[in-house]
Design an enzyme around this catalytic site. Structure first.
Site, PDB file in Angstrom:
ATOM      1  N   CYS A 113      22.646   8.266 -17.579  1.00  0.00           N
ATOM      2  CA  CYS A 113      22.261   9.667 -17.767  1.00  0.00           C
ATOM      3  C   CYS A 113      22.839  10.185 -19.078  1.00  0.00           C
ATOM      4  O   CYS A 113      24.011   9.957 -19.380  1.00  0.00           O
ATOM      5  CB  CYS A 113      22.800  10.495 -16.595  1.00  0.00           C
ATOM      6  SG  CYS A 113      22.240  12.212 -16.615  1.00  0.00           S
ATOM      7  N   HIS A 156      15.151  10.883 -10.423  1.00  0.00           N
ATOM      8  CA  HIS A 156      16.351  11.150 -11.235  1.00  0.00           C
ATOM      9  C   HIS A 156      16.218  12.531 -11.896  1.00  0.00           C
ATOM     10  O   HIS A 156      17.158  13.323 -11.901  1.00  0.00           O
ATOM     11  CB  HIS A 156      16.501  10.049 -12.304  1.00  0.00           C
ATOM     12  CG  HIS A 156      17.646  10.234 -13.250  1.00  0.00           C
ATOM     13  ND1 HIS A 156      18.727   9.377 -13.307  1.00  0.00           N
ATOM     14  CD2 HIS A 156      17.879  11.169 -14.208  1.00  0.00           C
ATOM     15  CE1 HIS A 156      19.588   9.793 -14.245  1.00  0.00           C
ATOM     16  NE2 HIS A 156      19.085  10.876 -14.807  1.00  0.00           N
ATOM     17  N   GLU A 157      15.004  12.822 -12.397  1.00  0.00           N
ATOM     18  CA  GLU A 157      14.806  14.116 -13.083  1.00  0.00           C
ATOM     19  C   GLU A 157      14.790  15.281 -12.110  1.00  0.00           C
ATOM     20  O   GLU A 157      15.412  16.319 -12.362  1.00  0.00           O
ATOM     21  CB  GLU A 157      13.493  14.102 -13.887  1.00  0.00           C
ATOM     22  CG  GLU A 157      13.407  13.032 -14.961  1.00  0.00           C
ATOM     23  CD  GLU A 157      14.691  12.878 -15.755  1.00  0.00           C
ATOM     24  OE1 GLU A 157      15.069  11.724 -16.044  1.00  0.00           O
ATOM     25  OE2 GLU A 157      15.355  13.899 -16.044  1.00  0.00           O
ATOM     26  N   HIS A 160      18.096  16.389 -11.108  1.00  0.00           N
ATOM     27  CA  HIS A 160      18.742  17.274 -12.095  1.00  0.00           C
ATOM     28  C   HIS A 160      18.397  18.738 -11.824  1.00  0.00           C
ATOM     29  O   HIS A 160      19.201  19.638 -12.024  1.00  0.00           O
ATOM     30  CB  HIS A 160      18.297  16.933 -13.530  1.00  0.00           C
ATOM     31  CG  HIS A 160      19.078  15.850 -14.205  1.00  0.00           C
ATOM     32  ND1 HIS A 160      20.446  15.907 -14.389  1.00  0.00           N
ATOM     33  CD2 HIS A 160      18.667  14.695 -14.782  1.00  0.00           C
ATOM     34  CE1 HIS A 160      20.840  14.808 -15.045  1.00  0.00           C
ATOM     35  NE2 HIS A 160      19.791  14.075 -15.293  1.00  0.00           N
TER      36      HIS A 160
HETATM   37  O1  LIG Z   1      17.785  12.577 -16.872  1.00  0.00           O
HETATM   38  C1  LIG Z   1      17.467  11.805 -17.824  1.00  0.00           C
HETATM   39  N1  LIG Z   1      18.382  11.217 -18.581  1.00  0.00           N
HETATM   40  O2  LIG Z   1      19.660  11.458 -18.311  1.00  0.00           O
HETATM   41  C2  LIG Z   1      18.021  10.362 -19.721  1.00  0.00           C
HETATM   42  C3  LIG Z   1      18.826   9.089 -19.808  1.00  0.00           C
HETATM   43  N2  LIG Z   1      18.656   8.264 -18.621  1.00  0.00           N
HETATM   44  C4  LIG Z   1      17.541   7.494 -18.499  1.00  0.00           C
HETATM   45  O3  LIG Z   1      16.645   7.535 -19.285  1.00  0.00           O
HETATM   46  C5  LIG Z   1      17.514   6.612 -17.300  1.00  0.00           C
HETATM   47  C6  LIG Z   1      18.082   5.353 -17.348  1.00  0.00           C
HETATM   48  C7  LIG Z   1      18.035   4.534 -16.228  1.00  0.00           C
HETATM   49  C8  LIG Z   1      17.417   4.947 -15.060  1.00  0.00           C
HETATM   50  C9  LIG Z   1      16.847   6.202 -15.029  1.00  0.00           C
HETATM   51 CL1  LIG Z   1      16.070   6.744 -13.605  1.00  0.00          CL
HETATM   52  C10 LIG Z   1      16.889   7.045 -16.146  1.00  0.00           C
HETATM   53 CL2  LIG Z   1      16.199   8.628 -16.113  1.00  0.00          CL
HETATM   54 NI    NI Z   2      19.866  12.185 -16.341  1.00  0.00          NI
END
Ligand SMILES: O=CN(O)CCNC(=O)c1cccc(Cl)c1Cl
Ligand code: NI
Length: 186
Positions: A113, A156-157, A160
């Site tokens: 993240c 994941h988003e 947030h």
């Molecule tokens: O919330 C977004 N970020 O924090 C951006 C950086 N992380 C990634 O791109 C990322 C990396 C691995 C697994 C997932 Cl699921 C994600 Cl999302």
């Molecule tokens: Ni993230």
């Protein structure tokens, strides 16, 4: 354009707050927010530009990560990913997960993240398939089904937007615990 200095890090309460719904018609500010979040992802996935602007690459970005407690996130699956057959690119406004598969899934390499400046090892168990409802910049409603990698990113988003971070889901006693009904993929 957003740079790493604009990204909120752990400890900033905005990352733990529940975001507010975005109103339509979009204000110019909210439209620009969505476009700038997507721009960050596009630039961060271009090796040259990523290096030039000292960015950490990302496949998703949520408004709290740029200090805005609003229900908006951008997702951009990389073209070369295992999902080149179904690349997913969307600015999701007021996204809601309306159904989750019983089947769970996780990325074998765990998650990272932009708001977490450290590696937190462990599997992040999520639904392997989800149905998400969201509005686009024009306010048009979409209802889509996602599976595997795009589904993981969307979760994941959307986490947030509810003040959740990926490591909240890692098993404290055994970060790499596998249960039989989970699929793991790169
Ligand atoms: O919330 C977004 N970020 O924090 C951006 C950086 N992380 C990634 O791109 C990322 C990396 C691995 C697994 C997932 Cl699921 C994600 Cl999302
Ligand atoms: Ni993230």
């Amino acid at each position: 354009m957003y740079l790493m200095k604009d990204i909120t890090r752990e400890g900033n309460p905005v990352l733990r707050n529940q975001t507010k719904p975005v109103k339509f018609p979009l204000s110019d500010e909210d439209r620009e927010l969505g476009e700038k979040m997507m721009k960050y992802l596009e630039v961060s996935q271009d090796p040259e530009l990523c290096k030039k602007y000292h960015l950490r690459a990302g496949v998703g970005l949520a408004a709290p990560q740029v200090g805005q407690s609003k229900s908006m996130a951008a997702v951009l699956t990389p073209p070369e990913g295992e999902d080149q057959k179904s690349p997913f690119k969307a600015i999701m406004i007021n996204p809601v997960i309306i159904s989750n598969s019983v089947q769970r899934g996780a990325l074998t390499e765990g998650e990272g993240c932009l708001s977490v400046d450290r590696d937190v090892p462990g599997f992040v168990p999520r639904a392997d398939r989800i149905t998400v409802k969201y509005q686009d910049l024009e306010g048009k409603e979409h209802k889509i089904r996602l599976k595997h990698y795009p589904a993981i990113i969307a979760q994941h988003e959307i986490d947030h937007l509810h003040g959740m971070l990926f490591y909240d889901h890692i098993n404290k006693n055994d970060p790499f615990s596998k249960t039989e009904d989970e699929v793991f993929f790169d």
